[in-house]
Design an enzyme around this catalytic site. Structure first.
Site, mmCIF file in Angstrom:
data_model
loop_
_atom_site.group_PDB
_atom_site.id
_atom_site.type_symbol
_atom_site.label_atom_id
_atom_site.label_comp_id
_atom_site.label_asym_id
_atom_site.label_seq_id
_atom_site.Cartn_x
_atom_site.Cartn_y
_atom_site.Cartn_z
ATOM 1 N N TYR A 34 11.620 2.176 0.546
ATOM 2 C CA TYR A 34 10.824 0.935 0.528
ATOM 3 C C TYR A 34 9.669 1.058 -0.456
ATOM 4 O O TYR A 34 9.453 0.172 -1.296
ATOM 5 C CB TYR A 34 10.282 0.632 1.925
ATOM 6 C CG TYR A 34 9.267 -0.488 1.938
ATOM 7 C CD1 TYR A 34 9.672 -1.815 1.768
ATOM 8 C CD2 TYR A 34 7.898 -0.230 2.088
ATOM 9 C CE1 TYR A 34 8.741 -2.849 1.750
ATOM 10 C CE2 TYR A 34 6.969 -1.255 2.071
ATOM 11 C CZ TYR A 34 7.391 -2.567 1.905
ATOM 12 O OH TYR A 34 6.477 -3.579 1.874
ATOM 13 N N VAL A 83 -0.665 -6.131 6.964
ATOM 14 C CA VAL A 83 -1.018 -7.506 7.295
ATOM 15 C C VAL A 83 -0.625 -7.812 8.742
ATOM 16 O O VAL A 83 0.430 -7.382 9.216
ATOM 17 C CB VAL A 83 -0.309 -8.483 6.339
ATOM 18 C CG1 VAL A 83 -0.816 -9.905 6.567
ATOM 19 C CG2 VAL A 83 -0.512 -8.063 4.890
ATOM 20 N N SER A 141 0.821 -1.210 0.000
ATOM 21 C CA SER A 141 0.000 0.000 0.000
ATOM 22 C C SER A 141 0.851 1.255 0.000
ATOM 23 O O SER A 141 0.362 2.348 -0.311
ATOM 24 C CB SER A 141 -0.921 0.013 1.224
ATOM 25 O OG SER A 141 -0.166 -0.008 2.424
#
Length: 328
Positions: free
Chosen positions: A155, A185, A132
């Site tokens: 990242y 997650v 995301s």
């Protein structure tokens, strides 16, 4: 299970990179339970051998200790493989800001190595972990594929580049690729330790041990926290998806959001503690709010997340309680 009715050809073999990590080991376990052969590639820099130890004696499981930054290792790992579930990467926005060169080496070069090896070995489908974080500074909510902002960390940039390579390898080299943009997650086997640990396991372990914890910023930042079972479903359905769906990226989430303050309050209630948090500085590179539109994944991947946040967090608490019980 939302994926138990998904069927692959008899004798299908899967390669899970980063298979000893949090998401990877859960994928290995799910595929083995479904009766498929699984090869796990991991150099244990982020993964933990304990995560895959229960599978080692399973005749359908094979472990290769190696790194995705070595093309020959990737090529060897892809031999005889039908489906690749590529999870190997270095995570953490703040750590990537400190170590940009390393993230370039592992997350970009390593992923291209894997895609190239998959092409050379005629892999049927290459499903890879995106993030995301590719939405960057876009303030639009919910997040919709195709409406991204400027990335805010090395990242995030590596994941954006991975998606571009996914398109290139699909369009030019004929590799069927699908990117899965994971939204925060959480679940069993997630590492609660270290400066870069994810927030939910860190919160749970600290509260179970009656330790104070730090919430970065004001705690009002919100995320679309996604239980691990939903991510397993997405990977398996992506691997089984139509050959017409290739070169695309999909949001994988619940389609809701919770603030850190709300999560902390829920955990305090469930764990029956009165510990108060300490509020610290905002983290550089973090977005304030994240909320996924999952309609594209529902339509094209038949993604239908069965696990809402509340159900997932209760299962997660139960797992970490069991972990502490075993340690003590």
């Amino acid at each position: 299970m939302g994926y138990s009715d998904v069927v692959f050809p008899r004798g299908s073999k899967f390669l899970v990179t980063g298979g000893a990590g949090f998401i990877g080991s859960n994928l290995c376990e799910a595929l083995l339970k479904l009766g498929y052969r699984v090869r796990c590639l991991d150099n244990l820099s982020n993964g933990d051998y304990e995560n895959i130890k229960p599978f080692i004696k399973n005749t359908n499981f094979e472990f290769i200790n190696g790194t995705i930054t070595d093309y020959e290792v990737c090529n060897h790992a892809c031999k005889g493989i039908d489906y690749v579930l590529h999870q190997a990467a270095w995570g953490s926005v703040p750590r990537s800001i400190e170590m940009p060169l390393y993230y370039e080496e592992v997350n970009i070069k390593g992923t291209v190595n894997m895609m190239e090896a998959a092409v050379k070995n005629n892999v049927k489908k290459f499903v890879y972990a995106s993030s995301s974080s590719v939405y960057g500074d876009s303030i639009a909510l919910p997040k919709v594929e195709g409406i991204e902002g400027n990335v805010l960390s090395p990242y995030a940039l590596t994941k954006k580049v991975n998606e571009e390579y996914g398109k290139i390898y699909s369009d030019i080299y004929g590799l069927q690729t699908i990117g899965l943009r994971y939204f925060n997650v959480f679940g069993r086997r997630q590492n609660p330790n270290g400066a870069y640990a994810a927030v939910i396991p860190k919160f749970i372990i600290n509260l179970l041990n009656n330790k104070t914890l730090v919430i970065n910023g004001d705690g009002k930042q919100s995320r679309d926290f996604t239980y691990i079972e939903n991510v397993i479903e997405a990977n398996i359905k992506a691997a089984a998806s139509s050959s017409n769906i290739t070169g695309e990226a999909f949001n994988i989430a619940c389609g809701n959001r919770e603030s850190l303050n709300e999560i902390f309050a829920l955990l305090k209630s469930e764990l029956m503690t009165d510990i108060a948090p300490i509020y610290g500085d905002d983290r550089i590179g973090d977005v304030k709010h994240s909320h996924a539109d999952i309609s594209k994944a529902k339509l094209l991947l038949n993604y239908s997340p069965d696990w809402d946040f509340q159900t997932g967090i209760l299962e997660t608490i139960k797992w970490y309680k069991g972990l502490l019980y075993e340690e003590n």
